[in-house]
Design an enzyme around this catalytic site. Structure first.
Site, mmCIF file in Angstrom:
data_model
loop_
_atom_site.group_PDB
_atom_site.id
_atom_site.type_symbol
_atom_site.label_atom_id
_atom_site.label_comp_id
_atom_site.label_asym_id
_atom_site.label_seq_id
_atom_site.Cartn_x
_atom_site.Cartn_y
_atom_site.Cartn_z
ATOM 1 N N GLU A 63 -9.084 -11.433 -7.407
ATOM 2 C CA GLU A 63 -8.217 -10.254 -7.232
ATOM 3 C C GLU A 63 -7.015 -10.300 -8.182
ATOM 4 O OE1 GLU A 63 -9.249 -9.202 -2.568
ATOM 5 O OE2 GLU A 63 -7.333 -10.141 -3.013
ATOM 6 N N ASN A 76 -2.287 0.012 7.124
ATOM 7 C CA ASN A 76 -1.757 -1.268 7.619
ATOM 8 C C ASN A 76 -0.832 -1.966 6.617
ATOM 9 O OD1 ASN A 76 -3.693 -2.000 5.828
ATOM 10 N ND2 ASN A 76 -5.001 -3.097 7.284
ATOM 11 N N ARG A 131 -1.631 -14.565 4.309
ATOM 12 C CA ARG A 131 -2.629 -13.895 5.163
ATOM 13 C C ARG A 131 -2.163 -13.901 6.632
ATOM 14 N NH1 ARG A 131 -6.822 -10.408 4.356
ATOM 15 N NH2 ARG A 131 -8.285 -10.635 6.051
ATOM 16 N N LYS A 185 0.833 -1.202 0.000
ATOM 17 C CA LYS A 185 0.000 0.000 0.000
ATOM 18 C C LYS A 185 0.874 1.262 0.000
ATOM 19 C CE LYS A 185 -3.938 -2.141 2.419
ATOM 20 N NZ LYS A 185 -4.957 -1.940 3.466
ATOM 21 N N PHE A 217 -16.230 4.825 6.170
ATOM 22 C CA PHE A 217 -14.841 5.124 5.779
ATOM 23 C C PHE A 217 -14.499 4.655 4.361
ATOM 24 C CE2 PHE A 217 -14.973 1.228 8.377
ATOM 25 C CZ PHE A 217 -14.468 0.299 7.468
ATOM 26 N N HIS A 226 -2.095 -5.264 1.574
ATOM 27 C CA HIS A 226 -3.329 -6.015 1.341
ATOM 28 C C HIS A 226 -2.947 -7.444 1.022
ATOM 29 C CE1 HIS A 226 -7.124 -7.385 -0.344
ATOM 30 N NE2 HIS A 226 -6.386 -7.952 -1.286
HETATM 31 N N1 UDP Z 1 -10.209 -0.602 6.904
HETATM 32 C C1 UDP Z 1 -10.331 0.558 7.657
HETATM 33 N N2 UDP Z 1 -11.171 0.545 8.758
HETATM 34 C C2 UDP Z 1 -11.862 -0.578 9.141
HETATM 35 C C3 UDP Z 1 -11.724 -1.740 8.364
HETATM 36 C C4 UDP Z 1 -10.894 -1.733 7.250
HETATM 37 O O1 UDP Z 1 -9.732 1.575 7.352
HETATM 38 O O2 UDP Z 1 -12.591 -0.531 10.149
HETATM 39 C C5 UDP Z 1 -9.310 -0.610 5.724
HETATM 40 C C6 UDP Z 1 -7.942 -1.250 6.012
HETATM 41 O O3 UDP Z 1 -6.964 -0.579 5.254
HETATM 42 C C7 UDP Z 1 -8.155 -2.654 5.498
HETATM 43 C C8 UDP Z 1 -9.026 -2.414 4.277
HETATM 44 O O4 UDP Z 1 -9.900 -1.362 4.679
HETATM 45 O O5 UDP Z 1 -6.929 -3.296 5.189
HETATM 46 C C9 UDP Z 1 -9.842 -3.617 3.832
HETATM 47 O O6 UDP Z 1 -10.612 -4.100 4.920
HETATM 48 P P1 UDP Z 1 -10.725 -5.652 5.212
HETATM 49 O O7 UDP Z 1 -11.796 -5.822 6.242
HETATM 50 O O8 UDP Z 1 -10.875 -6.403 3.937
HETATM 51 O O9 UDP Z 1 -9.343 -5.978 5.933
HETATM 52 P P2 UDP Z 1 -8.037 -6.799 5.435
HETATM 53 O O10 UDP Z 1 -8.528 -7.958 4.609
HETATM 54 O O11 UDP Z 1 -7.172 -5.837 4.661
HETATM 55 O O12 UDP Z 1 -7.376 -7.239 6.708
HETATM 56 MG MG MG Z 2 -9.809 -7.931 3.008
#
Ligand code: UDP
Ligand code: MG
Length: 153
Positions: A126, A112, A85, A9, A57, A115
Site C-alpha cells: 500500500e 469510518n 491498526r 478518508k 458495495f 484506512h
Molecule cells: N466497507 C463497507 N462495508 C463493509 C465492509 C467494508 O462499506 O461491509 C468499507 C469500509 O469503509 C472499510 C473498507 O470498505 O473501511 C475496507 O474494508 P476492510 O474490510 O478492508 O476494512 P478495514 O481494513 O478498513 O477495517
Molecule cells: Mg482493510
C-alpha cells in the site's frame, strides 16, 4: 522500525477532523514519514479495495473515497502496523471500542474515518501504491530515547 499507511478518508476532511486524527498518532509517539493530499482515481481504488471486488458495495465504497481529496500518511514506529491498526478500531465504527479513532469519531461501517494497513505485506504494497520512494522521509525524531527504551529500538 515499521512503516504503515493511514488514509484520512473524505469523512475526516468533510468533518474538519484532520488535525484531531493526526494528533492521535503524534501523541501516541509515532513518527510521520510522509504525508500528502491526493484525489484518488477509481482505478487506484479498484486496486486498493481489490479484496472487496465481489461485494455489492464495492462501487459505493470506491465512490465514497472520491467525494473529495484524501490525505495519505506514512507513520513509522516499533510495531507501527499493529499499533496503528488497533488505534483505528474495528471496521464497523458502531462496534469500535471507545478510545479508538473509529470508536470515538464515527458511527458507520463505510464512513469510518480512516484506512490503516492490516499486515506487514499490505503495508509494504500500500505504501508503494500511494507514495513515490522520494516522498517517504528517512530521519529520526530527536526525542526517540524518551519514546522507547534502547533495547526496543
Ligand atoms: N466497507 C463497507 N462495508 C463493509 C465492509 C467494508 O462499506 O461491509 C468499507 C469500509 O469503509 C472499510 C473498507 O470498505 O473501511 C475496507 O474494508 P476492510 O474490510 O478492508 O476494512 P478495514 O481494513 O478498513 O477495517
Ligand atoms: Mg482493510
Amino acid at each position: 522500525m515499521e512503516k504503515t499507511l493511514v488514509i484520512l478518508k473524505p469523512g475526516t476532511i468533510q468533518r474538519g477532523m484532520i488535525g484531531k486524527v493526526i494528533s492521535r498518532f503524534e501523541e501516541k509517539g509515532l513518527q510521520l514519514a510522509g504525508m500528502k493530499m491526493v484525489w484518488l482515481t477509481d482505478e487506484l481504488l479498484s486496486e486498493h479495495y481489490g479484496h472487496l471486488k465481489e461485494k455489492p458495495f464495492f462501487q459505493q465504497v470506491k465512490d465514497s473515497m472520491r467525494v473529495c481529496p484524501v490525505i495519505v500518511c506514512c507513520w513509522e514506529g516499533v510495531e507501527a502496523i499493529q499499533v496503528v491498526r488497533s488505534m483505528a478500531g474495528t471496521t464497523n465504527s458502531r462496534n469500535a471500542a471507545p478510545g479508538t479513532i473509529r470508536g470515538d469519531y464515527s458511527m458507520s461501517v463505510q464512513e469510518n474515518i480512516i484506512h490503516t494497513s492490516d499486515s506487514p505485506e499490505t503495508a509494504e504494497s500500500e505504501l508503494k501504491r500511494f507514495f513515490d520512494e522520494k516522498e517517504i522521509y528517512d530521519y529520526s525524531l530527536k526525542n526517540r530515547s524518551s519514546i522507547y527504551a534502547e533495547d526496543e529500538l
